[in-house]
Scaffold this active site. Structure first.
Site, PDB file in Angstrom:
ATOM      1  N   THR A 124     -10.174  -3.118 -27.757  1.00 44.05           N
ATOM      2  CA  THR A 124     -10.304  -2.293 -28.959  1.00 44.05           C
ATOM      3  C   THR A 124     -10.000  -3.114 -30.215  1.00 44.05           C
ATOM      4  O   THR A 124      -9.205  -4.061 -30.171  1.00 44.05           O
ATOM      5  CB  THR A 124      -9.319  -1.103 -28.866  1.00 44.05           C
ATOM      6  OG1 THR A 124      -9.209  -0.484 -30.142  1.00 44.05           O
ATOM      7  CG2 THR A 124      -7.924  -1.534 -28.448  1.00 44.05           C
ATOM      8  N   ASP A 125     -10.574  -2.687 -31.342  1.00 47.94           N
ATOM      9  CA  ASP A 125     -10.252  -3.346 -32.618  1.00 47.94           C
ATOM     10  C   ASP A 125      -8.788  -3.131 -33.015  1.00 47.94           C
ATOM     11  O   ASP A 125      -8.248  -3.863 -33.846  1.00 47.94           O
ATOM     12  CB  ASP A 125     -11.198  -2.871 -33.740  1.00 47.94           C
ATOM     13  CG  ASP A 125     -11.179  -1.363 -33.971  1.00 47.94           C
ATOM     14  OD1 ASP A 125     -10.447  -0.634 -33.269  1.00 47.94           O
ATOM     15  OD2 ASP A 125     -11.909  -0.913 -34.888  1.00 47.94           O
ATOM     16  N   GLU A 126      -8.142  -2.117 -32.396  1.00 43.24           N
ATOM     17  CA  GLU A 126      -6.756  -1.817 -32.799  1.00 43.24           C
ATOM     18  C   GLU A 126      -5.786  -2.957 -32.482  1.00 43.24           C
ATOM     19  O   GLU A 126      -4.691  -2.997 -33.035  1.00 43.24           O
ATOM     20  CB  GLU A 126      -6.267  -0.526 -32.135  1.00 43.24           C
ATOM     21  CG  GLU A 126      -7.119   0.656 -32.496  1.00 43.24           C
ATOM     22  CD  GLU A 126      -6.427   2.005 -32.367  1.00 43.24           C
ATOM     23  OE1 GLU A 126      -5.206   2.052 -32.176  1.00 43.24           O
ATOM     24  OE2 GLU A 126      -7.137   3.008 -32.479  1.00 43.24           O
ATOM     25  N   TYR A 149       0.096   1.995 -27.926  1.00 42.81           N
ATOM     26  CA  TYR A 149      -1.236   1.886 -27.313  1.00 42.81           C
ATOM     27  C   TYR A 149      -1.842   0.511 -27.591  1.00 42.81           C
ATOM     28  O   TYR A 149      -2.257  -0.200 -26.665  1.00 42.81           O
ATOM     29  CB  TYR A 149      -2.163   2.991 -27.850  1.00 42.81           C
ATOM     30  CG  TYR A 149      -3.630   2.695 -27.629  1.00 42.81           C
ATOM     31  CD1 TYR A 149      -4.170   2.709 -26.342  1.00 42.81           C
ATOM     32  CD2 TYR A 149      -4.480   2.378 -28.700  1.00 42.81           C
ATOM     33  CE1 TYR A 149      -5.520   2.415 -26.132  1.00 42.81           C
ATOM     34  CE2 TYR A 149      -5.817   2.089 -28.490  1.00 42.81           C
ATOM     35  CZ  TYR A 149      -6.335   2.106 -27.207  1.00 42.81           C
ATOM     36  OH  TYR A 149      -7.662   1.796 -26.996  1.00 42.81           O
ATOM     37  N   LYS A 153      -2.800  -2.683 -25.090  1.00 37.99           N
ATOM     38  CA  LYS A 153      -4.155  -3.248 -24.955  1.00 37.99           C
ATOM     39  C   LYS A 153      -4.142  -4.747 -25.288  1.00 37.99           C
ATOM     40  O   LYS A 153      -4.797  -5.548 -24.611  1.00 37.99           O
ATOM     41  CB  LYS A 153      -5.144  -2.513 -25.871  1.00 37.99           C
ATOM     42  CG  LYS A 153      -5.430  -1.078 -25.492  1.00 37.99           C
ATOM     43  CD  LYS A 153      -6.158  -0.907 -24.169  1.00 37.99           C
ATOM     44  CE  LYS A 153      -7.581  -1.397 -24.188  1.00 37.99           C
ATOM     45  NZ  LYS A 153      -8.286  -1.068 -22.903  1.00 37.99           N
TER      46      LYS A 153
HETATM   47  P1  NAD Z   1     -10.564   8.006 -21.993  1.00 40.69           P
HETATM   48  O1  NAD Z   1      -9.133   8.326 -22.201  1.00 40.69           O
HETATM   49  O2  NAD Z   1     -11.597   9.024 -22.328  1.00 40.69           O
HETATM   50  O3  NAD Z   1     -10.799   7.614 -20.463  1.00 40.69           O
HETATM   51  C1  NAD Z   1      -9.902   6.810 -19.756  1.00 40.69           C
HETATM   52  C2  NAD Z   1     -10.220   6.951 -18.268  1.00 40.69           C
HETATM   53  O4  NAD Z   1      -9.309   6.114 -17.541  1.00 40.69           O
HETATM   54  C3  NAD Z   1     -10.031   8.381 -17.735  1.00 40.69           C
HETATM   55  O5  NAD Z   1     -11.133   8.769 -16.940  1.00 40.69           O
HETATM   56  C4  NAD Z   1      -8.774   8.287 -16.901  1.00 40.69           C
HETATM   57  O6  NAD Z   1      -8.740   9.213 -15.819  1.00 40.69           O
HETATM   58  C5  NAD Z   1      -8.836   6.841 -16.420  1.00 40.69           C
HETATM   59  N1  NAD Z   1      -7.516   6.349 -16.028  1.00 40.69           N
HETATM   60  C6  NAD Z   1      -6.387   6.378 -16.781  1.00 40.69           C
HETATM   61  N2  NAD Z   1      -5.356   5.890 -16.073  1.00 40.69           N
HETATM   62  C7  NAD Z   1      -5.849   5.525 -14.854  1.00 40.69           C
HETATM   63  C8  NAD Z   1      -5.269   4.961 -13.695  1.00 40.69           C
HETATM   64  N3  NAD Z   1      -3.967   4.681 -13.643  1.00 40.69           N
HETATM   65  N4  NAD Z   1      -6.060   4.704 -12.629  1.00 40.69           N
HETATM   66  C9  NAD Z   1      -7.382   4.996 -12.669  1.00 40.69           C
HETATM   67  N5  NAD Z   1      -7.985   5.550 -13.746  1.00 40.69           N
HETATM   68  C10 NAD Z   1      -7.226   5.821 -14.815  1.00 40.69           C
HETATM   69  O7  NAD Z   1     -10.810   6.650 -22.766  1.00 40.69           O
HETATM   70  P2  NAD Z   1     -12.112   6.128 -23.539  1.00 40.69           P
HETATM   71  O8  NAD Z   1     -12.065   6.601 -24.923  1.00 40.69           O
HETATM   72  O9  NAD Z   1     -13.297   6.367 -22.700  1.00 40.69           O
HETATM   73  O10 NAD Z   1     -11.790   4.568 -23.571  1.00 40.69           O
HETATM   74  C11 NAD Z   1     -12.186   3.731 -22.488  1.00 40.69           C
HETATM   75  C12 NAD Z   1     -11.734   2.316 -22.779  1.00 40.69           C
HETATM   76  O11 NAD Z   1     -12.318   1.856 -23.985  1.00 40.69           O
HETATM   77  C13 NAD Z   1     -10.223   2.170 -22.956  1.00 40.69           C
HETATM   78  O12 NAD Z   1      -9.814   0.987 -22.331  1.00 40.69           O
HETATM   79  C14 NAD Z   1     -10.039   2.088 -24.471  1.00 40.69           C
HETATM   80  O13 NAD Z   1      -8.913   1.316 -24.782  1.00 40.69           O
HETATM   81  C15 NAD Z   1     -11.321   1.401 -24.884  1.00 40.69           C
HETATM   82  N6  NAD Z   1     -11.804   1.707 -26.244  1.00 40.69           N
HETATM   83  C16 NAD Z   1     -11.969   3.017 -26.633  1.00 40.69           C
HETATM   84  C17 NAD Z   1     -12.490   3.288 -27.897  1.00 40.69           C
HETATM   85  C18 NAD Z   1     -12.706   4.698 -28.381  1.00 40.69           C
HETATM   86  O14 NAD Z   1     -13.004   4.898 -29.547  1.00 40.69           O
HETATM   87  N7  NAD Z   1     -12.600   5.707 -27.530  1.00 40.69           N
HETATM   88  C19 NAD Z   1     -12.828   2.227 -28.749  1.00 40.69           C
HETATM   89  C20 NAD Z   1     -12.641   0.915 -28.319  1.00 40.69           C
HETATM   90  C21 NAD Z   1     -12.139   0.681 -27.056  1.00 40.69           C
HETATM   91  O1  DAU Z   2     -10.470   1.868 -32.987  1.00 41.65           O
HETATM   92  C1  DAU Z   2     -10.663   2.091 -31.627  1.00 41.65           C
HETATM   93  C2  DAU Z   2      -9.710   3.147 -31.149  1.00 41.65           C
HETATM   94  O2  DAU Z   2     -10.186   4.382 -31.673  1.00 41.65           O
HETATM   95  C3  DAU Z   2      -9.592   3.208 -29.636  1.00 41.65           C
HETATM   96  O3  DAU Z   2      -9.032   2.019 -29.173  1.00 41.65           O
HETATM   97  C4  DAU Z   2      -8.733   4.408 -29.208  1.00 41.65           C
HETATM   98  O4  DAU Z   2      -8.736   4.509 -27.796  1.00 41.65           O
HETATM   99  C5  DAU Z   2      -9.298   5.657 -29.821  1.00 41.65           C
HETATM  100  O5  DAU Z   2      -8.467   6.754 -29.512  1.00 41.65           O
HETATM  101  C6  DAU Z   2      -9.428   5.520 -31.331  1.00 41.65           C
HETATM  102  O6  DAU Z   2      -8.120   5.454 -31.948  1.00 41.65           O
HETATM  103  P1  DAU Z   2      -7.804   6.194 -33.339  1.00 41.65           P
HETATM  104  O7  DAU Z   2      -6.354   6.389 -33.443  1.00 41.65           O
HETATM  105  O8  DAU Z   2      -8.499   5.517 -34.458  1.00 41.65           O
HETATM  106  O9  DAU Z   2      -8.576   7.571 -33.074  1.00 41.65           O
HETATM  107  P2  DAU Z   2      -8.170   9.095 -33.323  1.00 41.65           P
HETATM  108  O10 DAU Z   2      -9.383   9.912 -33.035  1.00 41.65           O
HETATM  109  O11 DAU Z   2      -6.910   9.458 -32.640  1.00 41.65           O
HETATM  110  O12 DAU Z   2      -7.893   9.129 -34.885  1.00 41.65           O
HETATM  111  C7  DAU Z   2      -8.883   8.733 -35.813  1.00 41.65           C
HETATM  112  C8  DAU Z   2      -8.266   8.821 -37.193  1.00 41.65           C
HETATM  113  O13 DAU Z   2      -8.028  10.209 -37.511  1.00 41.65           O
HETATM  114  C9  DAU Z   2      -6.914   8.147 -37.313  1.00 41.65           C
HETATM  115  O14 DAU Z   2      -6.796   7.560 -38.617  1.00 41.65           O
HETATM  116  C10 DAU Z   2      -5.907   9.288 -37.179  1.00 41.65           C
HETATM  117  C11 DAU Z   2      -6.651  10.452 -37.763  1.00 41.65           C
HETATM  118  N1  DAU Z   2      -6.335  11.773 -37.169  1.00 41.65           N
HETATM  119  C12 DAU Z   2      -6.425  11.889 -35.816  1.00 41.65           C
HETATM  120  C13 DAU Z   2      -6.137  13.100 -35.208  1.00 41.65           C
HETATM  121  C14 DAU Z   2      -6.228  13.242 -33.706  1.00 41.65           C
HETATM  122  C15 DAU Z   2      -5.991  12.854 -37.971  1.00 41.65           C
HETATM  123  O15 DAU Z   2      -5.939  12.752 -39.208  1.00 41.65           O
HETATM  124  N2  DAU Z   2      -5.718  14.045 -37.366  1.00 41.65           N
HETATM  125  C16 DAU Z   2      -5.755  14.212 -36.017  1.00 41.65           C
HETATM  126  O16 DAU Z   2      -5.470  15.333 -35.534  1.00 41.65           O
END
Ligand code: NAD
Ligand code: DAU
Length: 335
Positions: A124-126, A149, A153
């Site tokens: 992730t970019d985070e 988190y 990562k």
């Molecule tokens: P998500 O939370 O929707 O899905 C995570 C999945 O991992 C779930 O299906 C969960 O059951 C599984 N999991 C968790 N713990 C586990 C364990 N111990 N054993 C087996 N499975 C397990 O997450 P997402 O948003 O789909 O993100 C997927 C990946 O991409 C993550 O690694 C996250 O860091 C990365 N990522 C997410 C975003 C985003 O915006 N959502 C952006 C950049 C990177």
């Molecule tokens: O940048 C990539 C990341 O994006 C991934 O690595 C993470 O898995 C994914 O959850 C996401 O993280 P963020 O923290 O950026 O996403 P989130 O949707 O939780 O929040 C987006 C922005 O909105 C953040 O600045 C916090 C804000 N927010 C979020 C929630 C849930 C609010 O203002 N109110 C809220 O209730």
């Protein structure tokens, strides 16, 4: 090609499995997922009879479970499984390090022992921390994670990197910006806002609402991972992002406009501790080296995503049962 997808019942993993089975009908996909609250095998109910798709219910923090999967003969690992929600990592950091660090170590260790051809760490970019008003994250930007988190990562990224340096495992690390699209768990900002607005419920906006996120449609992310699997140079990191920055407040207003709902649904609440101000990805490396480019405009992608949530009430109602309620009460108080 036999592909192990970890976390395939989650948001990006389920979209990725749909993408791969459609694009490469001859590939075998094994989906290893626990699942946690965030995983839902129903997201893949349309492919459950595909003879190239296998589900293994298992925990990546169990070496026994992980080794059993590798005994199937895996060519490529695409590692999505993680605890993924920043707010939950503030409430309960421990499981983030168990899953995201220890779980990754087991996977990359067995990938070494069973000699896989490619291990893709979905990061992730985070991990880069927060930007000021200018600049973008490149692959050379220093890692400065600010939440439990992102620290978990970043730790996983470093251990994957170490397996490349020490053992020569052919790894890639991808670092993508915020994804949106179908099947995203409604704790994340976009689905949370869509569903709450649809129900005329208030939308919690943290702090000033002026933090910036760089949004990418999940299908564009999947196409980037596809290119990394097939053409990524071992040991390389690839940033992925669409140059699509929005402040949180403007994004929520956009969603409210599309749903014809009033702005007074926005409810300013206490800020997230350690809240990163701005993310912005410089994706020039993956564009230049692998020929990736995002295809879905935010205008069309957001509209389609809203439509998807309007049409899939049965999906999000189901995932909102049980654990979700106690999390919402803990995170937002009265909700
Ligand atoms: P998500 O939370 O929707 O899905 C995570 C999945 O991992 C779930 O299906 C969960 O059951 C599984 N999991 C968790 N713990 C586990 C364990 N111990 N054993 C087996 N499975 C397990 O997450 P997402 O948003 O789909 O993100 C997927 C990946 O991409 C993550 O690694 C996250 O860091 C990365 N990522 C997410 C975003 C985003 O915006 N959502 C952006 C950049 C990177
Ligand atoms: O940048 C990539 C990341 O994006 C991934 O690595 C993470 O898995 C994914 O959850 C996401 O993280 P963020 O923290 O950026 O996403 P989130 O949707 O939780 O929040 C987006 C922005 O909105 C953040 O600045 C916090 C804000 N927010 C979020 C929630 C849930 C609010 O203002 N109110 C809220 O209730």
């Amino acid at each position: 090609m036999k592909l192990l997808v970890t976390g395939g019942a989650g948001f990006i993993g389920s979209n990725f499995i749909h993408y791969i089975l459609k694009k490469y009908p001859s590939y075998v996909v094994i989906n290893l997922d626990k699942p946690t609250y965030a995983g839902n095998f129903e997201s893949l109910s349309d492919v459950e009879n595909n003879r190239n798709y296998y589900v293994i219910t298992g925990d990546i923090t169990s070496p026994t479970h992980v080794e059993a999967v590798f005994q199937n003969g895996i060519d490529v690992v695409v590692h999505f499984a993680a605890e993924s929600h920043v707010d939950r990592s503030i409430l309960n950091p421990n499981v983030f390090f168990q899953t995201n660090v220890l779980g990754t170590q087991y996977l990359v260790e067995f990938a070494k022992q069973y000699k896989v051809k490619k291990f893709v760490q979905i990061s992730t970019d985070e991990v880069y921390g927060s930007l000021g008003q200018t600049g973008r994250f490149t692959e050379a930007t220093q890692l400065q994670p600010n939440s439990p988190y992102s620290a978990s990562k970043a730790s996983a990224d470093l251990l994957v990197r170490a397996y490349y340096e020490t053992f020569g495992i052919p790894v890639n690390i991808t670092r993508c910006s915020n994804n949106y699209g179908p099947f995203q768990f409604p704790e994340k900002l976009i689905p949370l806002s869509i569903i709450r607005a649809m129900n005329d419920e208030s939308i919690p906006l943290y702090g000033s609402g002026l933090q910036v996120r760089d949004w990418l449609h999940v299908d564009d992310h999947c196409r980037a991972i596809d290119l990394v699997i097939h053409h990524g140079v071992p040991g390389e990191i690839y940033n992925i992002g669409a140059n699509n920055e929005w402040t949180n407040v403007d994004l929520i207003k956009e969603i409210l406009d599309k749903l014809h709902k009033p702005y007074d649904l926005i409810h300013f609440v206490k800020d997230r501790p350690g809240h990163d101000q701005r993310y912005a990805i410089d994706a020039s490396k993956i564009k230049r080296d692998l020929g990736w480019t995002p295809r879905i405009t935010f205008e069309e992608g957001l509209s389609e995503t809203i439509e998807w949530y309007l049409d899939h009430e049965f999906w999000w109602k189901r995932v909102q049962e049980g654990e979700y309620r106690s999390y919402m009460a803990l995170q937002y108080g009265h909700r």
